[in-house]
Design a protein around this motif. Structure first.
Motif, PDB file in Angstrom:
ATOM      1  N   THR A 605     -15.182  -2.854  -8.147  1.00 22.23           N
ATOM      2  CA  THR A 605     -14.276  -3.557  -7.236  1.00 22.23           C
ATOM      3  C   THR A 605     -13.466  -4.579  -8.020  1.00 22.23           C
ATOM      4  O   THR A 605     -13.982  -5.233  -8.931  1.00 22.23           O
ATOM      5  CB  THR A 605     -15.040  -4.257  -6.111  1.00 22.23           C
ATOM      6  OG1 THR A 605     -15.937  -5.224  -6.669  1.00 22.23           O
ATOM      7  CG2 THR A 605     -15.828  -3.259  -5.275  1.00 22.23           C
ATOM      8  N   VAL A 606     -12.195  -4.712  -7.682  1.00 21.29           N
ATOM      9  CA  VAL A 606     -11.299  -5.724  -8.259  1.00 21.29           C
ATOM     10  C   VAL A 606     -10.633  -6.437  -7.088  1.00 21.29           C
ATOM     11  O   VAL A 606      -9.856  -5.832  -6.346  1.00 21.29           O
ATOM     12  CB  VAL A 606     -10.242  -5.086  -9.181  1.00 21.29           C
ATOM     13  CG1 VAL A 606      -9.306  -6.168  -9.713  1.00 21.29           C
ATOM     14  CG2 VAL A 606     -10.910  -4.349 -10.330  1.00 21.29           C
ATOM     15  N   PHE A 607     -10.975  -7.710  -6.921  1.00 18.30           N
ATOM     16  CA  PHE A 607     -10.428  -8.517  -5.831  1.00 18.30           C
ATOM     17  C   PHE A 607      -9.508  -9.583  -6.410  1.00 18.30           C
ATOM     18  O   PHE A 607      -9.824 -10.207  -7.429  1.00 18.30           O
ATOM     19  CB  PHE A 607     -11.562  -9.185  -5.048  1.00 18.30           C
ATOM     20  CG  PHE A 607     -11.103 -10.348  -4.208  1.00 18.30           C
ATOM     21  CD1 PHE A 607     -10.414 -10.137  -3.031  1.00 18.30           C
ATOM     22  CD2 PHE A 607     -11.331 -11.652  -4.623  1.00 18.30           C
ATOM     23  CE1 PHE A 607      -9.980 -11.206  -2.266  1.00 18.30           C
ATOM     24  CE2 PHE A 607     -10.905 -12.721  -3.868  1.00 18.30           C
ATOM     25  CZ  PHE A 607     -10.228 -12.509  -2.692  1.00 18.30           C
ATOM     26  N   ASN A 608      -8.372  -9.779  -5.756  1.00 24.52           N
ATOM     27  CA  ASN A 608      -7.471 -10.852  -6.170  1.00 24.52           C
ATOM     28  C   ASN A 608      -6.924 -11.564  -4.947  1.00 24.52           C
ATOM     29  O   ASN A 608      -6.685 -10.954  -3.900  1.00 24.52           O
ATOM     30  CB  ASN A 608      -6.310 -10.301  -7.007  1.00 24.52           C
ATOM     31  CG  ASN A 608      -5.355  -9.452  -6.186  1.00 24.52           C
ATOM     32  OD1 ASN A 608      -5.588  -8.262  -6.031  1.00 24.52           O
ATOM     33  ND2 ASN A 608      -4.288 -10.044  -5.669  1.00 24.52           N
ATOM     34  N   GLN A 609      -6.789 -12.862  -5.075  1.00 22.74           N
ATOM     35  CA  GLN A 609      -6.128 -13.640  -4.037  1.00 22.74           C
ATOM     36  C   GLN A 609      -4.625 -13.445  -4.150  1.00 22.74           C
ATOM     37  O   GLN A 609      -4.081 -13.344  -5.243  1.00 22.74           O
ATOM     38  CB  GLN A 609      -6.491 -15.121  -4.176  1.00 22.74           C
ATOM     39  CG  GLN A 609      -7.960 -15.425  -3.954  1.00 22.74           C
ATOM     40  CD  GLN A 609      -8.272 -16.894  -4.164  1.00 22.74           C
ATOM     41  OE1 GLN A 609      -7.509 -17.619  -4.798  1.00 22.74           O
ATOM     42  NE2 GLN A 609      -9.412 -17.345  -3.640  1.00 22.74           N
ATOM     43  N   ILE A 664      -8.399  -7.708   2.817  1.00 24.69           N
ATOM     44  CA  ILE A 664      -9.593  -8.284   3.429  1.00 24.69           C
ATOM     45  C   ILE A 664      -9.239  -8.775   4.820  1.00 24.69           C
ATOM     46  O   ILE A 664      -8.067  -8.793   5.215  1.00 24.69           O
ATOM     47  CB  ILE A 664     -10.178  -9.418   2.564  1.00 24.69           C
ATOM     48  CG1 ILE A 664      -9.186 -10.564   2.443  1.00 24.69           C
ATOM     49  CG2 ILE A 664     -10.542  -8.901   1.191  1.00 24.69           C
ATOM     50  CD1 ILE A 664      -9.768 -11.764   1.712  1.00 24.69           C
ATOM     51  N   ALA A 665     -10.253  -9.145   5.602  1.00 27.74           N
ATOM     52  CA  ALA A 665     -10.057  -9.397   7.027  1.00 27.74           C
ATOM     53  C   ALA A 665      -9.048 -10.494   7.306  1.00 27.74           C
ATOM     54  O   ALA A 665      -8.230 -10.397   8.228  1.00 27.74           O
ATOM     55  CB  ALA A 665     -11.402  -9.726   7.688  1.00 27.74           C
ATOM     56  N   ASP A 666      -9.071 -11.597   6.522  1.00 25.99           N
ATOM     57  CA  ASP A 666      -8.179 -12.729   6.811  1.00 25.99           C
ATOM     58  C   ASP A 666      -6.843 -12.630   6.081  1.00 25.99           C
ATOM     59  O   ASP A 666      -6.075 -13.603   6.076  1.00 25.99           O
ATOM     60  CB  ASP A 666      -8.870 -14.040   6.456  1.00 25.99           C
ATOM     61  CG  ASP A 666      -9.322 -14.078   4.994  1.00 25.99           C
ATOM     62  OD1 ASP A 666      -9.113 -13.063   4.281  1.00 25.99           O
ATOM     63  OD2 ASP A 666      -9.882 -15.105   4.559  1.00 25.99           O
ATOM     64  N   ASN A 667      -6.543 -11.473   5.414  1.00 30.95           N
ATOM     65  CA  ASN A 667      -5.273 -11.249   4.722  1.00 30.95           C
ATOM     66  C   ASN A 667      -4.999 -12.281   3.625  1.00 30.95           C
ATOM     67  O   ASN A 667      -3.854 -12.553   3.310  1.00 30.95           O
ATOM     68  CB  ASN A 667      -4.099 -11.256   5.714  1.00 30.95           C
ATOM     69  CG  ASN A 667      -4.062 -10.006   6.565  1.00 30.95           C
ATOM     70  OD1 ASN A 667      -4.527  -8.945   6.129  1.00 30.95           O
ATOM     71  ND2 ASN A 667      -3.527 -10.120   7.766  1.00 30.95           N
ATOM     72  N   SER A 668      -6.082 -12.827   3.019  1.00 33.47           N
ATOM     73  CA  SER A 668      -5.893 -13.777   1.921  1.00 33.47           C
ATOM     74  C   SER A 668      -5.963 -13.103   0.560  1.00 33.47           C
ATOM     75  O   SER A 668      -5.814 -13.771  -0.461  1.00 33.47           O
ATOM     76  CB  SER A 668      -6.958 -14.877   1.993  1.00 33.47           C
ATOM     77  OG  SER A 668      -8.263 -14.320   1.843  1.00 33.47           O
ATOM     78  N   GLY A 669      -6.179 -11.798   0.514  1.00 32.40           N
ATOM     79  CA  GLY A 669      -6.280 -11.102  -0.756  1.00 32.40           C
ATOM     80  C   GLY A 669      -6.408  -9.611  -0.561  1.00 32.40           C
ATOM     81  O   GLY A 669      -6.391  -9.098   0.556  1.00 32.40           O
ATOM     82  N   VAL A 670      -6.540  -8.901  -1.701  1.00 33.67           N
ATOM     83  CA  VAL A 670      -6.576  -7.438  -1.719  1.00 33.67           C
ATOM     84  C   VAL A 670      -7.764  -6.995  -2.560  1.00 33.67           C
ATOM     85  O   VAL A 670      -8.087  -7.636  -3.579  1.00 33.67           O
ATOM     86  CB  VAL A 670      -5.266  -6.851  -2.282  1.00 33.67           C
ATOM     87  CG1 VAL A 670      -5.332  -5.330  -2.343  1.00 33.67           C
ATOM     88  CG2 VAL A 670      -4.078  -7.293  -1.436  1.00 33.67           C
TER      89      VAL A 670
END
Length: 678
Positions: A605-609, A664-670
């Protein structure tokens, strides 16, 4: 001949004869039904007139007419004698009469079911009483406890009581004293809402008068099927004298009955069941009627032997109508597939009050006996012709659907999961619409295959063709730096140099996918410790992308984090994902690298704000030449042509994995998620 003409011709052949036959049958069925109702109406009037003309039959029917404010008990004809044990297994199939239902602080209820077998009468009584007061040997009489009072023929009175659950005691009250009555047997048991009493007594005791009253000693309440000081009513049961009179008019398939004005059955003769020889001769017509013309919406008709009375609208209409009025007929479903017509006729009248009712039930199967042999042969040959035509149509439809399914399967397999267009699409030789469609599909796929191959090689061709003139322009600009230029010309030279640099970056990006495909074709698989690989890459990414913060989350609680893969391709895949994440992550934001095992897959997984992915681009993120970046004038950002995630997909497909990106649920990142098989 085209498919449209073929289907039209077959439809006309199939529908013309059955449609005409069905219309004729329906019209014939309506006519026969009306004729049957008129015949049944005439029979009902004849039977009613016969019963009214004989004084002995009038007296026999009239004696069952209940006086006002009484509830005469109906005695069902029993198939066998019930066991006098207080339980209702033998009584469940018969109607229960609600005699009294008093509500209030001390509710008191009485319901009864009666039966007649041989020379004995059987009674089953259910009493709703919250407080039962049993008899005691010390009490002077049964009246000092909860008890039943039976008033029978010749004004004989019997008291039924019990010292407790079990065998009931019966005492006859005569000449101001009580004496045991051994011919009357009973059982007394408690129930959830009171108690139940089952009795057996000789028929000669109660064939003319049967009164039941239940007394509650604690409250002093008393309920029964007649008033306390009024005569007991005549019980209702089947009378042989009236049944013998009905037998005179009996015919096959006809059930005749005589009832009281309230609908209680007094005599019943005949059956609506179809005779066996009639079923064998007209079995096909009977089945055809039930399948094509049968009405599934008809209400069900209960067996009169179970209910003991008639409760259909025809009974109420005959009871309230004038004797010379028009009788009402109703159609019902009886049994599995038998239709029955019911008609009721009032019997005589005295001072505006009818004596009873004649109720006739006749099976609709008797309609078939009115059809001629020619009509039967017409139906038979129509069915044969329709069946043959239907089989031909079914065979043709099966062949046609097989061709369509074959073309559908070939169309579905024309493009593989990797985007490659197959070159073995079948071409049908039939000279109809399906044949033309298959040939058009094959031609379309051929043109699409050529165009796809052109697009696949376009980037490498452009890269090869443009590098030489680009190198000439670049070298010319480099040589121009050593010449003396005025300030305005220097600005132009600097702009040209920036343009050539941007073109060079574009060519490098366009050839990246080709280099990856070449690397994949020669890649070697080995067991890779993915947790160590990710830890090493995190340290390298922190040095390269200084404007963001990196986090690492590795979970090894479900097993070792190893898989068979190409280490070089895995690194390149993660480089593209992290580079994409760093481009969209704002300064000071967080990029989190994750790794865990789920069943037989390793999940990267790669998560970014940063900003969320556009919803309309979710299905195109990993396609070639697709980018969601905003346009920039910076030369360093000009090489983003949407090939990074396309390269990621090539690498994942090579490892037989899956890749997807979502917000993500709150649309603060992908989050981008890669699943590779272990």
């Amino acid at each position: 001949m085209t498919l449209r003409k073929q289907l039209l011709l077959l439809s006309l052949i199939t529908l013309s004869l059955p449609w005409a036959g069905l219309q004729f049958i329906q019209e014939m069925e309506r006519t026969l039904k009306q004729g049957q109702v008129e015949s049944l109406r005439a029979s009902a009037r004849v039977v009613a007139a016969y019963l009214a003309s004989r004084e002995d039959l009038q007296r026999e029917i009239k004696r069952f007419n209940a006086p006002a404010e009484t509830h005469p008990l109906y005695l069902h004809p029993l198939a066998g004698p019930p066991i006098i044990d207080g339980y209702d297994e033998e009584w469940l199939q018969y109607r229960r009469q609600i005699i009294a239902d008093q509500q209030g602080a001390d509710p008191f209820k009485l319901s009864a079911t009666g039966g007649l077998y041989g020379d004995r009468i059987f009674l089953y009584l259910q009493i709703g009483d919250a407080n039962i007061h049993y008899a005691s040997p010390a009490m002077p009489s049964p009246t000092t406890s909860d008890h039943l009072l039976l008033q029978l023929n010749q004004n004989r009175q019997f008291y039924v009581f019990a010292p407790g659950p079990g065998r009931a005691q019966v005492m006859q009250y005569r000449e101001d004293k009580f004496s045991p009555a051994y011919a009357l047997q009973g059982s007394w048991i408690e129930s959830q809402d009171g108690y139940r009493v089952e009795l057996s007594l000789p028929r000669r005791w109660a064939d003319k008068k049967l009164g039941i009253r239940v007394h509650n000693f604690q409250t002093g309440l008393s309920v029964g099927n007649h008033l306390a000081f009024a005569p007991a009513p005549q019980p209702l049961f089947h009378t042989a004298q009236v049944k013998k009179a009905l037998a005179i008019f009996q015919q096959p398939g006809l059930r005749m009955a005589v009832s009281s004005p309230e609908g209680e059955i007094l005599a019943l003769d005949g059956s609506v069941e179809t005779p066996s020889d009639h079923e064998q001769q007209h079995g096909f017509i009977h089945w055809f009627y039930q399948t094509v013309i049968g009405d599934d919406n008809l209400p069900n008709l209960d067996s009169p032997l179970s209910s003991g009375r008639f409760e259909t609208p025809e009974i109420a209409a005959a009871r309230s109508a004038n004797v010379s009025g028009r009788e009402l007929a109703g159609w019902y479903r009886y049994g599995d597939d038998n239709s029955v017509v019911r008609l009721a006729q009032a019997i005589g009248a005295e001072h505006g009050k009818i004596l009873g009712l004649v109720v006739l039930d006749q099976s609709a199967d008797s309609l078939v006996s009115m059809t001629s042999s020619a009509f039967y042969r017409m139906l038979f040959y129509s069915l044969i012709t329709t069946s043959f035509t239907g089989l031909v149509f079914l065979a043709y439809a099966t062949w046609l659907s097989w061709r369509i399914r074959k073309l559908s399967r070939a169309t579905a397999a024309a493009v593989t999961d990797t985007g490659k267009i197959a070159d073995n699409f079948p071409v049908l030789s039939n000279r109809d619409e399906l044949g033309d469609l298959s040939r058009n599909y094959a031609h379309l796929l051929s043109r699409l295959r050529e165009y796809t191959n052109y697009l696949r090689t376009l980037s490498s061709k452009l890269s090869h063709e443009l590098r030489t003139p680009l190198a000439i322009v670049q070298s010319s600009l480099d040589n121009l730096e050593h010449e003396q230029l005025n300030p305005q010309a220097g600005v132009y030279a600097e702009r040209a140099k920036l343009g050539t640099s941007r073109l060079s970056n574009i060519l490098n990006a366009m050839s990246a996918a080709s280099r990856v495909e070449q690397a994949i074709s020669g890649a070697e698989m080995e067991k890779i410790p993915c947790d160590e690989l990710l830890q090493n890459l995190k340290a390298a990414y922190e040095d390269v992308y200084g404007h963001v913060k990196f986090k690492l989350r590795i979970r090894d609680d479900e097993g070792k984090l190893q898989c068979m893969a190409s280490g070089e391709l895995l690194v390149q895949m993660l480089d593209k994902l992290v580079d994409n994440a760093a481009d969209f992550c704002h300064s000071g934001g967080v990029i989190e690298l994750g790794l865990y095992r789920h069943e037989r897959h390793l999940v990267f997984t790669v998560f970014n704000q940063g900003p969320p992915l556009p919803k309309h681009m979710h299905g195109q993120l990993f396609d070639s030449m697709v980018s969601v970046r905003e346009k920039s004038n910076d030369a360093n950002d000009s090489h983003h042509l949407g090939l990074g995630l396309y390269i990621v997909r090539l690498i994942v497909d090579f490892h037989r994995g899956e890749v997807q990106g979502y917000n993500i649920a709150d649309n603060s990142g992908v989050i981008f998620e890669v699943r590779l098989p272990v």
